[in-house]
Design a protein around this motif. Structure first.
Motif, PDB file in Angstrom:
ATOM      1  N   ALA A 143     -21.768 -23.285   0.976  1.00  0.00           N
ATOM      2  CA  ALA A 143     -22.063 -21.896   0.634  1.00  0.00           C
ATOM      3  C   ALA A 143     -22.658 -21.767  -0.761  1.00  0.00           C
ATOM      4  CB  ALA A 143     -20.793 -21.043   0.747  1.00  0.00           C
ATOM      5  N   GLY A 144     -22.644 -22.841  -1.535  1.00  0.00           N
ATOM      6  CA  GLY A 144     -23.312 -22.811  -2.834  1.00  0.00           C
ATOM      7  C   GLY A 144     -24.779 -22.458  -2.708  1.00  0.00           C
ATOM      8  N   ALA A 145     -25.390 -22.780  -1.555  1.00  0.00           N
ATOM      9  CA  ALA A 145     -26.788 -22.395  -1.314  1.00  0.00           C
ATOM     10  C   ALA A 145     -26.928 -20.884  -1.282  1.00  0.00           C
ATOM     11  CB  ALA A 145     -27.280 -23.010  -0.002  1.00  0.00           C
ATOM     12  N   ALA A 146     -25.894 -20.194  -0.763  1.00  0.00           N
ATOM     13  CA  ALA A 146     -25.931 -18.732  -0.734  1.00  0.00           C
ATOM     14  C   ALA A 146     -25.772 -18.156  -2.140  1.00  0.00           C
ATOM     15  CB  ALA A 146     -24.820 -18.203   0.176  1.00  0.00           C
ATOM     16  N   ILE A 147     -24.960 -18.812  -2.965  1.00  0.00           N
ATOM     17  CA  ILE A 147     -24.798 -18.342  -4.340  1.00  0.00           C
ATOM     18  C   ILE A 147     -26.132 -18.375  -5.075  1.00  0.00           C
ATOM     19  CG2 ILE A 147     -23.674 -18.825  -6.549  1.00  0.00           C
ATOM     20  CD1 ILE A 147     -21.292 -19.891  -5.014  1.00  0.00           C
ATOM     21  N   THR A 148     -26.897 -19.437  -4.846  1.00  0.00           N
ATOM     22  CA  THR A 148     -28.221 -19.523  -5.452  1.00  0.00           C
ATOM     23  C   THR A 148     -29.108 -18.369  -4.994  1.00  0.00           C
ATOM     24  OG1 THR A 148     -28.356 -21.883  -5.973  1.00  0.00           O
ATOM     25  CG2 THR A 148     -30.379 -20.831  -5.283  1.00  0.00           C
ATOM     26  N   LYS A 149     -29.008 -18.006  -3.721  1.00  0.00           N
ATOM     27  CA  LYS A 149     -29.838 -16.914  -3.213  1.00  0.00           C
ATOM     28  C   LYS A 149     -29.406 -15.560  -3.762  1.00  0.00           C
ATOM     29  CE  LYS A 149     -31.548 -19.191   0.918  1.00  0.00           C
ATOM     30  NZ  LYS A 149     -32.888 -19.304   0.329  1.00  0.00           N
ATOM     31  N   TYR A 150     -28.155 -15.430  -4.166  1.00  0.00           N
ATOM     32  CA  TYR A 150     -27.705 -14.198  -4.808  1.00  0.00           C
ATOM     33  C   TYR A 150     -28.100 -14.157  -6.285  1.00  0.00           C
ATOM     34  CZ  TYR A 150     -24.742 -12.751  -0.873  1.00  0.00           C
ATOM     35  OH  TYR A 150     -24.281 -12.321   0.352  1.00  0.00           O
ATOM     36  N   ILE A 151     -27.895 -15.273  -6.979  1.00  0.00           N
ATOM     37  CA  ILE A 151     -28.062 -15.296  -8.427  1.00  0.00           C
ATOM     38  C   ILE A 151     -29.512 -15.497  -8.850  1.00  0.00           C
ATOM     39  CG2 ILE A 151     -27.482 -16.550 -10.538  1.00  0.00           C
ATOM     40  CD1 ILE A 151     -24.774 -17.182  -9.366  1.00  0.00           C
ATOM     41  N   ALA A 152     -30.147 -16.527  -8.324  1.00  0.00           N
ATOM     42  CA  ALA A 152     -31.447 -16.948  -8.838  1.00  0.00           C
ATOM     43  C   ALA A 152     -32.529 -15.870  -8.777  1.00  0.00           C
ATOM     44  CB  ALA A 152     -31.901 -18.214  -8.111  1.00  0.00           C
ATOM     45  N   GLY A 225     -32.759 -27.707   5.162  1.00  0.00           N
ATOM     46  CA  GLY A 225     -34.186 -27.458   5.255  1.00  0.00           C
ATOM     47  C   GLY A 225     -34.517 -25.997   5.472  1.00  0.00           C
ATOM     48  N   VAL A 226     -33.793 -25.351   6.364  1.00  0.00           N
ATOM     49  CA  VAL A 226     -34.028 -23.928   6.634  1.00  0.00           C
ATOM     50  C   VAL A 226     -33.649 -23.082   5.423  1.00  0.00           C
ATOM     51  CG1 VAL A 226     -33.299 -21.983   8.062  1.00  0.00           C
ATOM     52  CG2 VAL A 226     -33.833 -24.175   9.130  1.00  0.00           C
ATOM     53  N   SER A 227     -32.556 -23.427   4.751  1.00  0.00           N
ATOM     54  CA  SER A 227     -32.147 -22.685   3.554  1.00  0.00           C
ATOM     55  C   SER A 227     -33.248 -22.671   2.500  1.00  0.00           C
ATOM     56  CB  SER A 227     -30.874 -23.298   2.957  1.00  0.00           C
ATOM     57  OG  SER A 227     -29.787 -23.199   3.858  1.00  0.00           O
ATOM     58  N   ALA A 246     -34.442 -13.144  -0.216  1.00  0.00           N
ATOM     59  CA  ALA A 246     -33.323 -14.048  -0.481  1.00  0.00           C
ATOM     60  C   ALA A 246     -31.999 -13.452  -0.022  1.00  0.00           C
ATOM     61  CB  ALA A 246     -33.263 -14.364  -1.975  1.00  0.00           C
ATOM     62  N   LEU A 247     -31.847 -12.128  -0.179  1.00  0.00           N
ATOM     63  CA  LEU A 247     -30.613 -11.468   0.247  1.00  0.00           C
ATOM     64  C   LEU A 247     -30.442 -11.556   1.759  1.00  0.00           C
ATOM     65  CD1 LEU A 247     -28.159  -9.754  -0.556  1.00  0.00           C
ATOM     66  CD2 LEU A 247     -29.595  -7.718  -0.234  1.00  0.00           C
ATOM     67  N   ILE A 248     -31.505 -11.265   2.508  1.00  0.00           N
ATOM     68  CA  ILE A 248     -31.419 -11.343   3.970  1.00  0.00           C
ATOM     69  C   ILE A 248     -31.184 -12.782   4.419  1.00  0.00           C
ATOM     70  CG2 ILE A 248     -32.685 -10.976   6.121  1.00  0.00           C
ATOM     71  CD1 ILE A 248     -34.077  -8.631   4.812  1.00  0.00           C
ATOM     72  N   ALA A 249     -31.767 -13.735   3.695  1.00  0.00           N
ATOM     73  CA  ALA A 249     -31.593 -15.143   4.051  1.00  0.00           C
ATOM     74  C   ALA A 249     -30.141 -15.584   3.981  1.00  0.00           C
ATOM     75  CB  ALA A 249     -32.454 -16.025   3.141  1.00  0.00           C
ATOM     76  N   THR A 250     -29.323 -14.885   3.193  1.00  0.00           N
ATOM     77  CA  THR A 250     -27.908 -15.249   3.103  1.00  0.00           C
ATOM     78  C   THR A 250     -27.168 -14.968   4.404  1.00  0.00           C
ATOM     79  OG1 THR A 250     -27.323 -13.086   2.155  1.00  0.00           O
ATOM     80  CG2 THR A 250     -27.827 -14.865   0.611  1.00  0.00           C
ATOM     81  N   VAL A 251     -27.777 -14.194   5.304  1.00  0.00           N
ATOM     82  CA  VAL A 251     -27.185 -13.991   6.630  1.00  0.00           C
ATOM     83  C   VAL A 251     -27.053 -15.331   7.349  1.00  0.00           C
ATOM     84  CG1 VAL A 251     -27.647 -12.997   8.914  1.00  0.00           C
ATOM     85  CG2 VAL A 251     -27.981 -11.617   6.866  1.00  0.00           C
ATOM     86  N   PHE A 252     -27.940 -16.235   7.050  1.00  0.00           N
ATOM     87  CA  PHE A 252     -27.853 -17.602   7.587  1.00  0.00           C
ATOM     88  C   PHE A 252     -27.037 -18.508   6.676  1.00  0.00           C
ATOM     89  CE2 PHE A 252     -29.614 -21.914   7.208  1.00  0.00           C
ATOM     90  CZ  PHE A 252     -29.412 -22.404   8.505  1.00  0.00           C
ATOM     91  N   VAL A 253     -27.327 -18.480   5.387  1.00  0.00           N
ATOM     92  CA  VAL A 253     -26.793 -19.479   4.460  1.00  0.00           C
ATOM     93  C   VAL A 253     -25.300 -19.321   4.224  1.00  0.00           C
ATOM     94  CG1 VAL A 253     -26.987 -20.421   2.129  1.00  0.00           C
ATOM     95  CG2 VAL A 253     -29.044 -19.666   3.341  1.00  0.00           C
ATOM     96  N   LEU A 254     -24.848 -18.109   3.944  1.00  0.00           N
ATOM     97  CA  LEU A 254     -23.443 -17.901   3.575  1.00  0.00           C
ATOM     98  C   LEU A 254     -22.476 -18.149   4.736  1.00  0.00           C
ATOM     99  CD1 LEU A 254     -21.394 -17.135   1.429  1.00  0.00           C
ATOM    100  CD2 LEU A 254     -21.767 -14.729   2.004  1.00  0.00           C
ATOM    101  N   PRO A 255     -22.655 -17.499   5.899  1.00  0.00           N
ATOM    102  CA  PRO A 255     -21.708 -17.773   6.995  1.00  0.00           C
ATOM    103  C   PRO A 255     -21.711 -19.234   7.420  1.00  0.00           C
ATOM    104  CG  PRO A 255     -23.017 -15.812   7.459  1.00  0.00           C
ATOM    105  CD  PRO A 255     -23.651 -16.474   6.276  1.00  0.00           C
ATOM    106  N   SER A 256     -22.885 -19.868   7.413  1.00  0.00           N
ATOM    107  CA  SER A 256     -22.971 -21.262   7.837  1.00  0.00           C
ATOM    108  C   SER A 256     -22.198 -22.179   6.915  1.00  0.00           C
ATOM    109  CB  SER A 256     -24.438 -21.703   7.891  1.00  0.00           C
ATOM    110  OG  SER A 256     -24.565 -22.984   8.461  1.00  0.00           O
ATOM    111  N   GLY A 257     -22.132 -21.821   5.632  1.00  0.00           N
ATOM    112  CA  GLY A 257     -21.360 -22.622   4.692  1.00  0.00           C
ATOM    113  C   GLY A 257     -19.863 -22.352   4.798  1.00  0.00           C
ATOM    114  N   VAL A 258     -19.500 -21.072   4.811  1.00  0.00           N
ATOM    115  CA  VAL A 258     -18.081 -20.694   4.772  1.00  0.00           C
ATOM    116  C   VAL A 258     -17.358 -21.067   6.060  1.00  0.00           C
ATOM    117  CG1 VAL A 258     -16.514 -18.727   4.638  1.00  0.00           C
ATOM    118  CG2 VAL A 258     -18.479 -18.850   3.111  1.00  0.00           C
ATOM    119  N   ILE A 259     -18.031 -20.912   7.204  1.00  0.00           N
ATOM    120  CA  ILE A 259     -17.348 -21.107   8.491  1.00  0.00           C
ATOM    121  C   ILE A 259     -17.052 -22.571   8.772  1.00  0.00           C
ATOM    122  CG2 ILE A 259     -19.314 -21.454  10.062  1.00  0.00           C
ATOM    123  CD1 ILE A 259     -17.954 -19.309  11.869  1.00  0.00           C
ATOM    124  N   ARG A 260     -17.529 -23.458   7.930  1.00  0.00           N
ATOM    125  CA  ARG A 260     -17.260 -24.882   8.147  1.00  0.00           C
ATOM    126  C   ARG A 260     -15.763 -25.167   8.163  1.00  0.00           C
ATOM    127  NH1 ARG A 260     -20.713 -29.872   5.623  1.00  0.00           N
ATOM    128  NH2 ARG A 260     -19.467 -31.558   6.499  1.00  0.00           N
TER     129      ARG A 260
END
Length: 421
Positions: A143-152, A225-227, A246-260
């Motif tokens: 989910a760190g990939a999602a943090i980048t999409k929020y912050i960067a 790759g998709v992230s 980037a915000l909409i992209a977290t719909v993929f990035v964040l759940p995919s990381g957290v649900i692991r």
């Protein structure tokens, strides 16, 4: 003296937090690469290479780092990598040439190698029946990939892209300190002898390792790759700004990381095969929907009365819904693949996880480059999802042939009279 249970929990929390920060840094070029591409006038292939180089070095380092973890323990190896990459993160803000960014990206990518270190370090501290959940929680650091999409994107708009690596270097320093104070070592988790090259090659002779490499190249390589590609895809295909994309992209990035973490629990409960099989099919169906390109039709009217023209394309809401399904499926699948490994490889888990992690990382390295090349060659944006559909289908066929077909044949043989065998 801290109890064993306290050490378990402390290591799990600190390890997961550190890996989350590693993943945040590892994928930062997916965001800062967008303004860099405009500044340096990069095409799709060059952009893909820029975002993929850190993934390559992180992937290649997983094998030696995993072997080092078996020998020296997870804590010193993990900490050494954190310290080694921090200067490169900070220096990125001063890069002005494409080759400089590639060189620094290669150094920064080593943080991705910490996955094979942390997954082994975590597993060694937990009992067999809790390893799936523990490794799933650690892997949620994706989910760190999602943090980048929020912050960067916000930092880029407010202060410029150069401020992102400066901020991330400070965050990495804090991470090093927290990891130092809240993790422990156990000499019993180390192997008395190092892993020789012959032993590493011998592991590669096991066909199951190659199969798990293929699975992980889909669920993890696809995730990475998709992230890296999503922000640019939403901007180009749907005309969104960098922040909204980037915000909409977290719909993929964040759940995919957290649900692991949930995927680890499911794998403990229902088995690695059942969970992985289900995830592959769910993602295949969703990718089929995402692959449909914007199409215009021209139909000849009856009696030569002219033509009727109409078009069809996947709207943003439907694409995002299918993308969410893929993210959930791959997030659970990342945990279930490693449940296979913890079940079947105990003594050399670090080495095998390094090999499988390397394969997954290589998938994350190759996909952005292939995405860029496909778009440059065809001009069709959805070819990237056609590629993902194809590699997912390969995994399903392989899984059926080696895991589901064999039990069917066994049952048929059991029902066949001995005289006709």
């Amino acid at each position: 003296m801290a109890s064993h249970r306290f050490k378990q929990n402390s290591i799990l929390v600190a390890n997961t937090f550190a890996f989350t920060m590693c993943f945040m840094v590892w994928t930062m070029f997916g965001e800062i690469g967008v303004p860099i591409a405009e500044q340096l006038d990069l095409n799709g292939t060059q952009f893909g290479i820029l975002t993929a180089v850190p993934i390559l070095t992180g992937s290649l380092s997983r094998l030696p780092l995993g072997a080092m973890t078996d020998r020296y323990g997870g804590r010193p190896v993990f900490l050494s990598v954190l310290i080694a990459v921090m200067p490169a993160i900070w220096l990125t803000q001063f890069a002005t040439q494409y080759w400089q960014l590639l060189a620094l990206g290669a150094c920064i990518g080593l943080v991705g190698g910490n996955f094979s270190v942390g997954i082994t370090y975590t597993a060694k501290w937990f009992e067999k029946d809790r390893q799936g959940l523990a490794m799933g929680i650690f892997g949620a650091g994706n989910a760190g990939a999602a943090i980048t999409k929020y912050i960067a994107p916000t930092v880029i708009i407010m202060l410029g892209w150069q401020s992102v690596p400066n901020l991330y270097a400070a965050i990495m320093l804090v991470t090093i300190l927290l990891f130092w104070f809240f993790t422990y070592s156990d000499p019993a988790h180390r192997r008395s002898q190092g892993t020789s090259l012959r032993e590493q090659v011998k592991v590669l002779n096991d066909p199951r390792v190659w199969k798990y490499c293929q699975y992980y190249s889909v669920v993890f390589g696809g995730y990475v790759g998709v992230s890296l590609w999503l922000t640019r895809y939403y901007m180009n295909e749907y005309g969104l700004g960098i922040q909204l994309a980037a915000l909409i992209a977290t719909v993929f990035v964040l759940p995919s990381g957290v649900i692991r973490a949930f995927g680890g629990w499911l794998s403990d409960r229902f088995g690695a095969h059942t969970v992985t099989w289900t995830c592959m099919w769910a993602s295949l169906i969703a990718l089929f929907i995402m692959s449909y390109p914007t199409t215009h039709y021209s139909v000849q009217a009856a009696g030569g009365q002219g033509t009727v023209e109409f078009g069809f394309g996947i709207p943003a809401w439907l694409f995002t819904a299918a993308l969410f399904v893929v993210g959930i499926a791959w997030g659970i699948g990342k945990a279930s693949v490693f449940k296979y490994l913890s079940n079947e490889y105990d003594e050399n888990l670090g080495l095998v996880s390094g090999i499988v992690g390397l394969a997954g990382g290589l998938g994350g390295f190759l996909l952005p480059i292939m995405f860029g090349a496909l778009v440059d060659l065809t001009g069709v944006a959805t070819t990237v999802w056609m590629l993902c559909f194809g590699v997912t289908l390969v995994s399903i066929i392989w899984m059926w042939w080696t895991e589901r077909r064999v039990p069917i044949l066994t049952r048929e043989e059991a029902l066949t009279p001995s005289a006709t065998r």
